[in-house]
Write a protein that holds these residues in place. Structure first.
Motif, PDB file in Angstrom:
ATOM      1  N   LYS A  34     -50.015  -0.678  46.804  1.00  0.00           N
ATOM      2  CA  LYS A  34     -49.603  -0.949  48.188  1.00  0.00           C
ATOM      3  C   LYS A  34     -50.815  -1.196  49.089  1.00  0.00           C
ATOM      4  O   LYS A  34     -50.782  -2.073  49.958  1.00  0.00           O
ATOM      5  N   ASP A  38     -51.972  -4.992  50.754  1.00  0.00           N
ATOM      6  CA  ASP A  38     -52.196  -5.190  52.182  1.00  0.00           C
ATOM      7  C   ASP A  38     -53.423  -6.078  52.402  1.00  0.00           C
ATOM      8  O   ASP A  38     -53.384  -7.023  53.188  1.00  0.00           O
ATOM      9  N   HIS A 111     -54.992  -6.081  59.218  1.00  0.00           N
ATOM     10  CA  HIS A 111     -54.403  -5.477  58.028  1.00  0.00           C
ATOM     11  C   HIS A 111     -54.201  -3.995  58.302  1.00  0.00           C
ATOM     12  O   HIS A 111     -54.764  -3.432  59.237  1.00  0.00           O
ATOM     13  N   MET A 112     -53.379  -3.347  57.485  1.00  0.00           N
ATOM     14  CA  MET A 112     -52.953  -1.984  57.783  1.00  0.00           C
ATOM     15  C   MET A 112     -53.991  -0.917  57.413  1.00  0.00           C
ATOM     16  O   MET A 112     -54.088   0.106  58.074  1.00  0.00           O
ATOM     17  N   ARG A 151     -55.383   4.350  57.975  1.00  0.00           N
ATOM     18  CA  ARG A 151     -54.894   3.282  58.833  1.00  0.00           C
ATOM     19  C   ARG A 151     -55.708   3.316  60.124  1.00  0.00           C
ATOM     20  O   ARG A 151     -55.667   4.314  60.853  1.00  0.00           O
TER      21      ARG A 151
END
Length: 171
Positions: A34, A38, A111-112, A151
């Motif tokens: 994940k 990203d 982006h996260m 994040r």
């Protein structure tokens, strides 16, 4: 302003792009899919040039050859040199830092996730310089060979290091 000789610049460029390529490829192998997805979505969407030594990436892009994502990097362990060819290269952004500290803040990125790799730590754990993610109320103790992924939109920062600012070369 003093200009470094071209060969010194090229050597530093190769070594720094190699360090980031090593980090990137370690992340590819060890981080959850994940997180890497990203970054991949962002890099693909923007057709990002990768971090390569010399003029490789820029000249490919300018020549209209597209963006090459692979190249060569080197890892030195003692006197041994290991060269990785046709390896995925890192995104075109990175920072080397020393004795960094920052008050709590947020960052807005396309982006996260973001990441920080502490390669070396010479000071004992009680010397400060720890990473905080205020949003979750956690402290990540600074340590050599550690990776933090977070994040950047979450409130984060670092504590001050307990070092005398008057020592240009602290013990």
């Amino acid at each position: 302003m003093r200009k470094l000789p071209d060969q010194v610049v090229a050597d530093k460029d190769y070594k720094s792009s190699s360090a980031f390529a090593l980090l990137w490829n370690l992340c590819r192998d060890f981080l959850p899919e994940k997180i890497m997805e990203d970054f991949d979505v962002f890099l693909d969407h923007c057709n990002m040039v990768r971090m390569k030594s010399g003029q490789g990436a820029a000249s490919e892009f300018i020549a209209g050859e597209g963006v090459g994502t692979h190249g060569e990097y080197m890892v030195c362990v003692g006197d041994a040199k290991f060269i990785f060819q046709d390896a995925e290269m890192a995104p075109p952004s990175g920072v080397f830092g020393q004795n960094y500290s920052s008050s709590t803040h947020v960052e807005y990125q396309p982006h996260m996730y973001t990441l920080a790799w502490t390669v070396r730590r010479d000071h004992p754990s009680d010397a400060g310089g720890h990473f905080y993610i205020r949003t979750y109320g956690i402290c990540i103790q600074a340590a050599a060979n550690s990776l933090v992924v977070w994040r950047p939109a979450d409130v984060h920062g670092t504590s001050l290091q307990d070092l005398d600012p008057h020592f240009s070369h602290p013990p």
